[in-house]
Every structure is written in C-alpha cells, then in structure tokens.
Scaffold this motif. Structure first.
Motif, PDB file in Angstrom:
ATOM      1  N   GLY A  77       8.816  17.295  20.836  1.00 54.53           N
ATOM      2  CA  GLY A  77       7.824  18.100  20.085  1.00 54.53           C
ATOM      3  C   GLY A  77       8.014  19.732  19.613  1.00 54.53           C
ATOM      4  O   GLY A  77       7.439  21.030  19.325  1.00 54.53           O
ATOM      5  N   GLN A  78       9.082  19.260  18.723  1.00 57.07           N
ATOM      6  CA  GLN A  78       9.480  20.805  18.047  1.00 57.07           C
ATOM      7  C   GLN A  78      10.242  20.447  16.941  1.00 57.07           C
ATOM      8  O   GLN A  78      10.328  18.814  15.881  1.00 57.07           O
ATOM      9  N   GLN A  79       9.461  21.354  15.407  1.00 57.12           N
ATOM     10  CA  GLN A  79       9.911  20.986  14.157  1.00 57.12           C
ATOM     11  C   GLN A  79      11.043  22.135  14.061  1.00 57.12           C
ATOM     12  O   GLN A  79      11.021  23.372  14.562  1.00 57.12           O
ATOM     13  N   ASN A  80      12.177  21.589  13.187  1.00 56.63           N
ATOM     14  CA  ASN A  80      13.138  21.890  12.514  1.00 56.63           C
ATOM     15  C   ASN A  80      14.422  22.369  13.655  1.00 56.63           C
ATOM     16  O   ASN A  80      14.724  23.771  13.258  1.00 56.63           O
ATOM     17  N   LYS A  81      14.126  22.325  14.822  1.00 58.10           N
ATOM     18  CA  LYS A  81      15.220  22.712  15.716  1.00 58.10           C
ATOM     19  C   LYS A  81      16.649  22.969  15.710  1.00 58.10           C
ATOM     20  O   LYS A  81      17.214  24.031  15.758  1.00 58.10           O
ATOM     21  N   VAL A  82      17.246  21.617  15.565  1.00 53.20           N
ATOM     22  CA  VAL A  82      18.305  21.418  15.252  1.00 53.20           C
ATOM     23  C   VAL A  82      18.762  20.671  13.521  1.00 53.20           C
ATOM     24  O   VAL A  82      18.021  19.792  13.543  1.00 53.20           O
ATOM     25  N   ALA A  83      20.302  21.123  13.172  1.00 54.90           N
ATOM     26  CA  ALA A  83      20.824  19.848  12.464  1.00 54.90           C
ATOM     27  C   ALA A  83      21.404  19.624  13.642  1.00 54.90           C
ATOM     28  O   ALA A  83      22.718  19.868  14.392  1.00 54.90           O
ATOM     29  N   ILE A  84      21.966  17.471  14.020  1.00 51.95           N
ATOM     30  CA  ILE A  84      22.563  17.632  14.580  1.00 51.95           C
ATOM     31  C   ILE A  84      24.374  17.094  14.210  1.00 51.95           C
ATOM     32  O   ILE A  84      23.925  15.810  12.863  1.00 51.95           O
ATOM     33  N   SER A  85      25.026  17.507  14.259  1.00 53.35           N
ATOM     34  CA  SER A  85      26.719  16.711  13.496  1.00 53.35           C
ATOM     35  C   SER A  85      27.447  16.216  15.101  1.00 53.35           C
ATOM     36  O   SER A  85      28.670  16.012  14.872  1.00 53.35           O
ATOM     37  N   TYR A  88      24.070  16.981  20.741  1.00 53.06           N
ATOM     38  CA  TYR A  88      22.550  16.927  20.714  1.00 53.06           C
ATOM     39  C   TYR A  88      22.188  17.176  22.343  1.00 53.06           C
ATOM     40  O   TYR A  88      21.125  17.654  22.787  1.00 53.06           O
ATOM     41  N   PHE A  89      23.260  16.967  23.250  1.00 60.66           N
ATOM     42  CA  PHE A  89      22.639  16.957  24.620  1.00 60.66           C
ATOM     43  C   PHE A  89      22.600  18.324  25.588  1.00 60.66           C
ATOM     44  O   PHE A  89      21.592  18.596  25.647  1.00 60.66           O
ATOM     45  N   GLU A  90      23.497  19.236  24.857  1.00 64.68           N
ATOM     46  CA  GLU A  90      23.502  20.707  24.723  1.00 64.68           C
ATOM     47  C   GLU A  90      21.921  21.139  25.041  1.00 64.68           C
ATOM     48  O   GLU A  90      21.128  21.931  25.609  1.00 64.68           O
ATOM     49  N   GLU A  91      21.744  20.516  23.384  1.00 65.46           N
ATOM     50  CA  GLU A  91      20.274  21.430  23.224  1.00 65.46           C
ATOM     51  C   GLU A  91      19.364  21.278  23.418  1.00 65.46           C
ATOM     52  O   GLU A  91      18.257  21.291  23.584  1.00 65.46           O
ATOM     53  N   SER A  92      18.986  19.462  24.051  1.00 63.41           N
ATOM     54  CA  SER A  92      18.354  18.499  25.140  1.00 63.41           C
ATOM     55  C   SER A  92      17.758  18.984  26.166  1.00 63.41           C
ATOM     56  O   SER A  92      16.478  20.075  25.947  1.00 63.41           O
ATOM     57  N   LEU A  93      18.618  19.620  26.712  1.00 60.81           N
ATOM     58  CA  LEU A  93      18.844  20.602  27.898  1.00 60.81           C
ATOM     59  C   LEU A  93      18.221  21.583  27.445  1.00 60.81           C
ATOM     60  O   LEU A  93      17.553  22.520  28.931  1.00 60.81           O
ATOM     61  N   GLU A  94      18.924  22.336  27.043  1.00 61.29           N
ATOM     62  CA  GLU A  94      18.028  24.041  26.576  1.00 61.29           C
ATOM     63  C   GLU A  94      16.388  23.620  26.560  1.00 61.29           C
ATOM     64  O   GLU A  94      16.302  24.755  27.048  1.00 61.29           O
ATOM     65  N   CYS A  95      16.029  22.421  25.557  1.00 65.46           N
ATOM     66  CA  CYS A  95      14.941  22.419  25.736  1.00 65.46           C
ATOM     67  C   CYS A  95      14.002  22.068  26.981  1.00 65.46           C
ATOM     68  O   CYS A  95      12.891  22.805  26.450  1.00 65.46           O
ATOM     69  N   SER A  96      14.766  21.061  27.842  1.00 68.00           N
ATOM     70  CA  SER A  96      13.842  21.618  28.567  1.00 68.00           C
ATOM     71  C   SER A  96      13.891  22.623  29.621  1.00 68.00           C
ATOM     72  O   SER A  96      13.356  22.646  31.121  1.00 68.00           O
TER      73      SER A  96
END
Ligand code: SF4
Length: 189
Positions: free
Chosen positions: A166-174, A179-187
């Motif tokens: 539910g976020q916009q322009n949060k990350v650029a995935i490389s 992805y995993f770390e950013e997703s964990l942070e979001c939670s």
C-alpha cells in the motif's frame, strides 16, 4: 550477511509475506514437489543464506524437503555438497553471494525450469494467473502485467511491492534480498 537472523520456523511466513515473486514461487515448488533443479537450488539457496539462514539450518531445510521424496543417503551423496558449496565450506571455499535481479533476469530458463524472474520469464497469461492466486486486484494485476510486457521487469516487481504494502514510489528493486529487507521494514512501520 546476517547469519542466524532468520530461523527455520519463520520461513513459511516470510515466504508468504516478504519474499519477492521469484523466490516465493521456487519456495512453493520446493514445498510441493520436494525437489529443485541445480540452478533453482542456487537461486533460492543463496537468497536464503542472504536473509540470514545459517549453514546448519540450511542443510536441515533442504534435507527435510528432499527426503520427503528420496532417502537420506541419496541426499547426503548427491545434494549435501551443493549446500556446503554455497556456504564456502568445500571446493574453492568461496562464500557465494545471493543473485541480483540482473543476474536472475539474465539467466537461461528452459522448458521445465522454475528459476528466473517471473516478470521476464513467464508469459502474461501465467503471470496474470499467479498474481490472481495471490489475491491481487484486477487493476494491480493489469498494471504489473503491462509493465512487465514492456520489458520493465524490475519496475513490475516494484509495483508488486507497492500494491502489496500500500505504498507508492517506495523502492526501486535491484536485488531479491533488498526486496525482502524492505518488505520486512514495511511490516514494522
Ligand atoms: Fe526477483 Fe528481482 Fe525479478 Fe523481483 S525483479 S522477481 S526480486 S529477480
């Protein structure tokens, strides 16, 4: 490298909630067929190492799955070396890193292979079906599929992330581990 950060008991939940599609898919294949081919084992195994699974837990994880189909002796003979190799315990003793998106997107994926990047290697019908199975809205699915079909694979992955969280322009995935770390942070937010 966060060795020991992730335990075996968390893996199913992490796979469901925080793995990018490339890893979520191969994790599901492993759980349902109790086997993965070599390239697929490397893609998933190095990712799991990257999120912090220790060598001991990794060996237990792979052995538990594979020995649902083959006996323990065959696993020790044919597959254990591969796990040790990923952790740099045999051979050249190189501690290998998890694959980046570019490496996964560039990989050769043949018929019957499961590794690779879904946004690059799946056709739009399969991608649409899998995203639908994950419970995404029609609008989100069409946006992601259209982006992938234009060749913007990492942007499609980023959109998937944004729709899920539910976020916009949060990350650029490389990188899948990013992805995993950013997703964990979001939670945690
Ligand atoms: Fe995995 Fe990267 Fe493809 Fe996303 S863009 S599915 S993280 S390889």
């Amino acid at each position: 490298f966060n060795s020991g950060k992730v335990g075996l008991t968390s893996l199913d939940v992490y796979a469901r909630d925080h793995f990018p599609l490339c890893m979520k898919y191969v994790y599901g294949i492993l759980k349902s067929t109790h086997h993965l081919k070599h390239d697929c084992r490397l893609q998933l195994g190095l990712f799991l190492k990257g999120i912090g699974l220790t060598y001991e837990d990794s060996m237990t994880f792979w052995k538990n799955e594979f020995t649902k189909k083959i006996d323990s002796g065959k696993f020790d003979k044919e597959y254990a070396y591969n796990i040790k190799h990923m952790y740099g315990l045999v051979g050249q003793r190189t501690s290998y890193s998890a694959y980046s998106c570019i490496k996964i997107i560039s990989s050769n994926v043949g018929v019957g292979d499961h590794h690779g990047c879904p946004y690059k290697h799946w056709d739009s019908v399969i991608l649409r079906t899998k995203l639908n199975e994950l419970g995404m809205t029609t609008e989100a699915i069409e946006d992601i599929v259209n982006t992938a079909s234009k060749g913007h694979y990492q942007i499609a992955c980023c959109k998937h992330f944004e729709y899920i969280h539910g976020q916009q322009n949060k990350v650029a995935i490389s990188h899948p581990n990013q992805y995993f770390e950013e997703s964990l942070e979001c939670s945690k937010e």
